[in-house]
Enzyme design. Structure first.
Site, PDB file in Angstrom:
ATOM      1  N   LEU A   7       0.870  -1.182   0.000  1.00 30.96           N
ATOM      2  CA  LEU A   7       0.000   0.000   0.000  1.00 30.96           C
ATOM      3  C   LEU A   7       0.899   1.221   0.000  1.00 30.96           C
ATOM      4  CD1 LEU A   7      -2.855   1.375   0.428  1.00 30.96           C
ATOM      5  CD2 LEU A   7      -2.164   1.517   2.821  1.00 30.96           C
ATOM      6  N   ASP A   8       0.764   2.057  -1.006  1.00 31.46           N
ATOM      7  CA  ASP A   8       1.570   3.268  -1.101  1.00 31.46           C
ATOM      8  C   ASP A   8       3.050   2.970  -0.829  1.00 31.46           C
ATOM      9  OD1 ASP A   8       2.149   5.905  -1.526  1.00 31.46           O
ATOM     10  OD2 ASP A   8       1.619   6.548   0.511  1.00 31.46           O
ATOM     11  N   PRO A   9       3.689   2.187  -1.694  1.00 26.67           N
ATOM     12  CA  PRO A   9       3.244   1.829  -3.052  1.00 26.67           C
ATOM     13  C   PRO A   9       2.537   0.476  -3.096  1.00 26.67           C
ATOM     14  CG  PRO A   9       5.533   1.235  -2.801  1.00 26.67           C
ATOM     15  CD  PRO A   9       5.122   1.820  -1.471  1.00 26.67           C
ATOM     16  N   ASP A  11      -2.483   1.793  -4.260  1.00 23.48           N
ATOM     17  CA  ASP A  11      -2.665   3.100  -4.895  1.00 23.48           C
ATOM     18  C   ASP A  11      -2.349   3.028  -6.386  1.00 23.48           C
ATOM     19  OD1 ASP A  11      -0.074   2.524  -3.891  1.00 23.48           O
ATOM     20  OD2 ASP A  11       0.548   4.585  -4.216  1.00 23.48           O
ATOM     21  N   ARG A  52       1.776  12.854  -5.752  1.00 25.56           N
ATOM     22  CA  ARG A  52       1.456  11.760  -4.824  1.00 25.56           C
ATOM     23  C   ARG A  52       1.889  12.217  -3.436  1.00 25.56           C
ATOM     24  NH1 ARG A  52       1.557   6.326  -5.934  1.00 25.56           N
ATOM     25  NH2 ARG A  52       3.358   6.120  -4.575  1.00 25.56           N
TER      26      ARG A  52
END
Length: 962
Positions: free
Chosen positions: A640-642, A645, A759
């Site tokens: 998640l993030d990265p 997303d 971002r």
């Protein structure tokens, strides 16, 4: 173009008439040269005249399947043998397509007892209790790969001194099979897929002439099936195909008996053959009143990996040197694929699992006219008839056959199979492994004529005599698997395969760890539990968890039985890393990203795949060519993030492009937070992953696009002065700041026209102000400080703060200390936050050299989630879309996920689940890219999103027009 293809365009002959001339009147294909001529038959019979007379053979009844109605020899073959002096006994069967009366008329004896026969012919495997000792048996035994289910039968054959001949191994000098049902597999397969195509198109909203074609076994013979197909063809020629379907293209792979059988049936339709290079043109602009066909041979889609070109001799010797371009040059323009090629291990596959994902994605099809009430097709490819029926072979995603009872399945891009409906996403697949039995009489005639010349040789067999006393032809001798109680030399390898299978089976029965695939998980911290839980669902996976904190690994092993904990320190004992990696099929690194290049090197050395949830850093990226050369996949940024997303953004971008829109701006925010009711500390934050990483990120530089201009933020603390207040979710008090280098995502995401690309990281309001206070005080300094040397004198947090303020000692009056702190930080609120964090107390400090590391350890204990507290993930994409009519849409993609106080945290789920899904995709062959890979292609991100949604990780959209 072949002779069959030339001259096929004939004037319309009217209903019930053929569209293409017959190749001969016998019903046999032009290339069926192995069916012997009358003169050749007489020569063979004369040669074996003395050895045949007085011999007794039998044709046994088939009991392997309720659908099996074939026989190895037809009455016409039996009549010829009887005339040559052979006695033929036929075991009675009411299921056999040729009734007993046909064999009686040919001169055979029909009786239950076949024990007087020296040679017994069948089609499929024989039950153990039906095997008669000291006989020669001929049938498809399915034992040459040491198939476990047939090993008891093979043991009985050896024990009973039976000579076993397998039709599959009756081959010529080039290894080509001499006896097979191939033609009628092609005929039945073609009839079946036309029947299924009618049902599939109807489910999609289109009535077509194919609806009047039934399954192959519904017809008395193939002639009746062809009549139904000719009638459908007449309707097609008159314009009965809905224009909304567009031109249909049929691809035939190979040119052997299977392919030719299918083509012979296909040619009953109004058709035109085209070469592969014309497929795109006819797929987009062809005539709907006929159907297009293309026969694809090896030279059309196979080429050298290096230098291109195709050399058939080299390919036969070294198939591993070649790749197939079928999925790129041919499959995108195919409506129906009829696959009849033989596939060998190490040969390139026609369609891989990733190929299927690309081909089965809903796609914009500009060549299809739009009409009211005509639903669009989900994608061009409608059906596949995999007549080769080789699970996991040339059509990789078909890992099991269909059956005559359930002949079709819908296979979608996410590897789901539906055998109960013709409606829904995916391609219709028919892959029946005994198709010829649907046309049992013709298949029996065809097979019997092929077998007859070799049967004349086989009949002389006496299983009681040694094999070397016989003078069999090379083809017959090479097909004998067992004789005189032993496997023949060419098939002794079966015993070795059995021993290997037995060892694996014994380990499995004993609860041993000998499962088929091994996953090594490095790290047992915050996010490892849901990852292990997801992988643990697959009972065939061996899971090893390595950690420098053995109690964490042990906790996972206790929670998930069968998981193996291992003590491992990658930094201090790298040789231990190599040892554990060598045991794996795939490795997951949940270690700090600064260690990933060490893990990656070990994986490349051992040729093992690797998955990480972290950013692809420069040290790992530099290993791309080494990983690619080693055939290793190193998949990054799938957490998640990265991670998620990326997946959500790319899905939307792809949909926008398909609909003709253009992305003009992209702003993304993501953050892991405590639930609002748990955010009562000065940072409004609690740690669900490495505190050091969280704090260090506040010192990072950042770069992004804003209205066409690049904005750069230097490191060292300036980032916290660029914070924006955000109100996209009015119920949350949020702020955000840029994260790393956002400019690279213009190219990575394929949004080159976007003027704004940012971002950023999400936090609750108040976080950045407190962080600035910690920075100004010097507590987020990553450099060593003398007062924090581990071997120095013991100190308290109050002493640390006084030292950082430049005070000579810490005996200052408490209120004065707060005042000086406020002066340094420029804010009483910031000073109050430092106080509320407990940093002015006389609590002892665990000194870790640097203020950053020392504070990180302190906060990891201070700001930990309590037993009944939960965390929160918020992800937001703001996308500006310019549509072809010049309207501007502002679309929001939102994901809000709470942790479960009795289960996994939100952060653990959103990192652990996508990482585990990626691991499974690599193991299952869904991801086959090699080298450094990011999840930026549809064959990766779309299945991942589908499976994440199944785990409850869903998003929702908002939209407004500007």
């Amino acid at each position: 173009m072949s002779a069959i293809q030339r001259g096929l365009q004939r004037p319309m002959l009217g209903p019930g008439r053929s569209w293409a001339f017959r190749n001969n009147t016998s019903g046999l294909l032009v290339n069926s040269s192995r069916c012997i001529s009358k003169s050749r038959e007489k020569e063979l019979l004369k040669r074996h005249e003395h050895s045949l007379r007085g011999k007794v053979i039998a044709i046994r009844r088939e009991d392997q399947s309720v659908w099996e109605r074939r026989a190895p020899l037809a009455p016409s073959n039996v009549r010829r043998l009887i005339r040559a002096g052979v006695k033929v006994i036929v075991q009675p069967s009411n299921r056999r397509a040729y009734p007993a009366g046909s064999y009686l008329a040919a001169g055979a004896q029909v009786q239950e007892d076949i024990s007087t026969a020296s040679v017994i012919f069948g089609v499929k495997q024989v039950p153990i209790d039906a095997l008669i000792p000291n006989k020669t048996y001929c049938f498809f035994s399915h034992t040459i790969k040491a198939q476990e289910s047939n090993m008891p039968m093979l043991d009985a054959i050896l024990d009973k001194n039976i000579r076993l001949l397998d039709y599959e191994k009756l081959t010529d000098d080039n290894g080509q099979r001499l006896v097979a049902f191939g033609k009628y597999a092609g005929v039945a397969g073609m009839v079946n897929i036309l029947h299924g195509l009618g049902l599939r198109l109807l489910a999609l909203g289109h009535h077509t002439p194919f609806m009047h074609i039934g399954p192959a076994h519904n017809y008395r013979n193939s002639g009746m099936a062809r009549q139904a197909i000719r009638d459908a063809g007449y309707e097609i020629a008159l314009g009965a195909m809905p224009k909304s379907i567009g031109p249909l293209t049929f691809i035939f792979t190979g040119s052997g008996n299977v392919s030719q059988g299918g083509q012979e049936v296909f040619q009953e339709l109004p058709h035109e053959y085209v070469p592969p290079e014309m497929l795109r043109k006819v797929a987009e602009h062809g005539d709907a009143n006929k159907i297009y066909a293309c026969e694809v041979r090896r030279r059309h889609h196979l080429e050298r990996k290096e230098g291109g070109g195709f050399d058939p001799e080299e390919y036969d010797q070294h198939p591993e040197r070649y790749i197939s371009t079928f999925s790129k040059k041919i499959a995108p323009y195919a409506s129906v694929i009829i696959n009849g090629i033989y596939w060998a291990v190490d040969s390139p596959k026609l369609l891989t699992i990733p190929d299927a994902k690309n081909l089965l994605r809903p796609a914009y099809t500009p060549w299809l006219p739009i009409s009211v009430g005509a639903p669009a097709l989900p994608h061009r490819m409608l059906a596949i008839c995999d007549i080769s029926a080789d699970p996991g072979g040339s059509i990789e995603f078909m890992n099991e056959c269909t059956t005559i009872d359930t002949p079709f399945c819908l296979y979608d891009a996410d590897r789901n199979k539906d055998t109960k409906s013709f409606k829904g996403p995916g391609v219709l697949v028919c892959s029946i492994d005994n198709m010829p039995t649907q046309l049992p009489r013709e298949a029996t005639d065809f097979f019997g004529d092929l077998l007859f010349p070799y049967a004349l040789d086989i009949i002389r067999s006496d299983a009681k005599k040694p094999l070397d006393e016989h003078n069999f032809t090379p083809a017959v001798h090479g097909a004998i698997i067992a004789s005189n109680g032993e496997l023949t030399p060419n098939f002794q390898y079966i015993q070795e395969l059995r021993q290997q299978n037995t060892i694996r089976s014994r380990h499995k029965d004993n609860g041993d760890v000998s499962k088929s695939r091994t996953v090594v998980v490095l790290g047992a911290g915050y996010v490892s539990s849901p990852l292990v839980e997801y992988l643990h669902r697959d009972e065939d996976l061996r899971i090893i968890v390595g950690s420098q904190y053995k109690d964490e690994a042990d906790a996972l092993a206790q929670k998930y039985p069968g998981v193996e904990p291992v003590l491992l320190d990658v930094v201090e004992r790298p040789e231990g890393l190599d040892e554990i990696v060598d045991t794996a099929d795939i490795v997951v690194s949940l270690l700090p990203y600064s260690l990933h290049h060490i893990v990656a090197k070990s994986c490349i050395q051992s040729k093992k795949h690797l998955v990480t949830a972290s950013y692809l850093n420069d040290k790992v990226k530099a290993l791309h060519e080494e990983a690619e050369a080693a055939g290793v996949t190193i998949l990054n940024e799938v957490g998640l993030d990265p991670g998620i997303d990326h997946l959500l953004a790319l899905e939307v971008f792809d949909d926008i492009r398909q609909a003709g829109g253009r992305v003009e701006s992209f702003v993304s925010w993501c953050g892991g937070l405590p639930a609002p009711e748990c955010s009562y500390n000065p940072l409004r934050y609690k740690f669900s992953w490495s505190p050091r990483g969280v704090l260090l990120n506040t010192l990072s530089p950042a770069k992004y696009y804003h209205e066409g201009q690049i904005v750069e933020i230097t490191g060292g603390g300036d980032l916290m002065s660029t914070v924006q207040q955000l109100d996209f979710l009015p119920g949350f008090a949020l702020e955000g700041f840029p994260n790393r280098d956002s400019t690279i995502y213009k190219e990575l995401y394929g949004i080159q026209h976007a003027n704004t690309v940012l971002r950023g990281t999400l936090r609750f309001r108040g976080y950045s102000d407190t962080i600035q206070g910690l920075q100004l005080l010097g507590l987020i300094d990553p450099n060593a400080h003398p007062i924090l040397h581990p071997n120095g004198p013991d100190i308290t947090w109050r002493s640390v703060v006084c030292n950082l303020l430049g005070l000579a000692n810490d005996d200052i009056f408490y209120e004065n200390l707060k005042q000086k702190l406020a002066e340094r930080l420029g804010s009483e609120e910031r000073a109050k936050s430092i106080e509320d964090l407990g940093l002015l107390k006389e609590d002892p400090v665990l000194k870790l050299n640097t203020p950053l590391d020392t504070l990180s350890h302190y906060l990891s204990k201070k700001l930990v989630y309590e037993k009944n507290e939960r965390d929160l993930i918020i992800l937001r994409h703001d996308i500006g879309i310019r549509w072809p009519d010049s309207r501007l849409e502002q679309r929001g993609i939102n994901m809000v996920t709470y942790g479960d106080v009795k289960g996994h945290s939100a952060m653990a789920r959103t990192v652990g689940y996508p990482t585990a899904i990626a691991v499974k995709m690599i193991l299952d062959g869904e991801i086959q890219q090699r080298g450094m890979v990011l999840p930026f292609t549809p064959d990766i991100y779309r299945p991942m999103l589908t499976r994440l949604r199944a785990e409850g990780l869903e998003s929702f959209e908002t939209s407004k027009w500007l």
